[in-house]
Write a protein that holds these residues in place. Structure first.
Motif, PDB file in Angstrom:
ATOM      1  N   UNK A 106     101.286  80.850   2.996  1.00 17.91           N
ATOM      2  CA  UNK A 106     100.142  81.270   3.809  1.00 17.91           C
ATOM      3  C   UNK A 106      98.914  81.460   2.932  1.00 17.91           C
ATOM      4  N   UNK A 107      99.117  82.096   1.787  1.00 20.99           N
ATOM      5  CA  UNK A 107      98.001  82.307   0.863  1.00 20.99           C
ATOM      6  C   UNK A 107      97.535  80.995   0.253  1.00 20.99           C
ATOM      7  N   UNK A 108      98.473  80.092  -0.027  1.00 18.38           N
ATOM      8  CA  UNK A 108      98.111  78.798  -0.589  1.00 18.38           C
ATOM      9  C   UNK A 108      97.237  77.990   0.361  1.00 18.38           C
ATOM     10  N   UNK A 109      97.360  78.261   1.647  1.00 13.99           N
ATOM     11  CA  UNK A 109      96.587  77.528   2.650  1.00 13.99           C
ATOM     12  C   UNK A 109      95.186  78.108   2.846  1.00 13.99           C
ATOM     13  N   UNK A 110      94.883  79.224   2.187  1.00 14.10           N
ATOM     14  CA  UNK A 110      93.563  79.854   2.309  1.00 14.10           C
ATOM     15  C   UNK A 110      92.646  79.341   1.197  1.00 14.10           C
ATOM     16  N   UNK A 165      98.663  78.607  -4.783  1.00 19.08           N
ATOM     17  CA  UNK A 165     100.085  78.908  -4.747  1.00 19.08           C
ATOM     18  C   UNK A 165     100.564  79.442  -6.088  1.00 19.08           C
ATOM     19  N   UNK A 166     100.142  78.792  -7.168  1.00 20.30           N
ATOM     20  CA  UNK A 166     100.527  79.237  -8.502  1.00 20.30           C
ATOM     21  C   UNK A 166     100.019  80.661  -8.769  1.00 20.30           C
ATOM     22  N   UNK A 167      98.784  80.938  -8.395  1.00 22.69           N
ATOM     23  CA  UNK A 167      98.203  82.260  -8.627  1.00 22.69           C
ATOM     24  C   UNK A 167      98.875  83.320  -7.765  1.00 22.69           C
ATOM     25  N   UNK A 168      99.155  82.982  -6.513  1.00 24.86           N
ATOM     26  CA  UNK A 168      99.816  83.936  -5.631  1.00 24.86           C
ATOM     27  C   UNK A 168     101.219  84.258  -6.135  1.00 24.86           C
ATOM     28  N   UNK A 169     101.920  83.256  -6.654  1.00 25.33           N
ATOM     29  CA  UNK A 169     103.253  83.502  -7.205  1.00 25.33           C
ATOM     30  C   UNK A 169     103.171  84.462  -8.380  1.00 25.33           C
ATOM     31  N   UNK A 170     102.174  84.280  -9.243  1.00 26.30           N
ATOM     32  CA  UNK A 170     101.997  85.182 -10.379  1.00 26.30           C
ATOM     33  C   UNK A 170     101.686  86.596  -9.900  1.00 26.30           C
TER      34      UNK A 170
END
Length: 216
Positions: free
Chosen positions: A58-62, A147-152
């Protein structure tokens, strides 16, 4: 101390040009400073739960998306599906490489089984749209970085790679990539098993210029 915007400056309202109180997000800046790409071998179980993965996507889509075209999508490989997809890729790779060494017979299954979750980032630009295809491709890249940043931010490690299964059209098709689409990367997610050292970063003097009249 930052405060919530006043009612006069509520979201979606027109204001008089007065700047809102600046709300610094120091934790977000710290995350960007310390984010690292982890080696695939150091991404171990557990990976994101179903609920966490939904939030990550969801965050990756923003991300910036000119024209609201959504020129990207995600294919998730997790659980037993990783091994099954890898086995099909191994079979295709063997057909393409008849002299393949026996030691490499399961290389793509092994590759997909390393991380608990792999998200295939798919770029799907619309060539008929008014928005240039290049901008749409950049939006897909932004989705990957988000996506990478949200995972971190969630405490997971990530590695963004693009190997043969993403570059070969037949291999990508096995994973569900459609005509007109292209794999932008395999984003592997898992719990970090190490803290990698930072790599050299470019000096601003080498990558930043400031335009001035007659300076071109």
């Amino acid at each position: 101390m930052a405060h919530s915007p006043s009612h006069a400056h509520a979201a979606g309202t027109v204001h008089d040009g007065t700047p809102l109180e600046r709300q610094a997000r120091l934790e977000a800046l710290d995350l960007l400073v310390h984010r690292r790409s982890l080696p695939l071998r150091s991404l171990v179980a557990p990976g994101p739960s179903a609920e966490e993965l939904d939030l990550l996507l969801t965050l990756a889509a923003r991300v910036p998306d000119h024209g609201r075209l959504v020129p990207w999508r995600f294919i998730v490989l997790e659980g037993e599906a990783r091994g099954e997809a890898g086995a099909q890729l191994d079979a295709l790779y063997a057909r393409q490489n008849p002299d393949l060494a026996p030691a490499k017979a399961s290389m793509w299954r092994d590759y997909l089984m390393r991380a608990p979750v792999t998200v295939v980032l798919v770029s799907r630009p619309d060539p008929a749209a008014k928005v240039p295809v290049f901008n749409q491709v950049l939006s897909a890249g932004a989705a990957g970085m988000a996506l990478v940043s949200a995972a971190a931010a969630m405490g997971y490690g990530a590695q963004w790679l693009l190997k043969w299964p993403g570059r070969d059209p037949d291999a990508a098709a096995l994973l569900g990539v459609k005509p007109g689409e292209q794999v932008a990367g395999f984003i592997h997610l898992g719990s970090p098993a190490e803290i990698p050292a930072d790599r050299p970063r470019p000096q601003l003097a080498d990558i930043v210029t400031r335009w001035a009249p007659g300076a071109a």
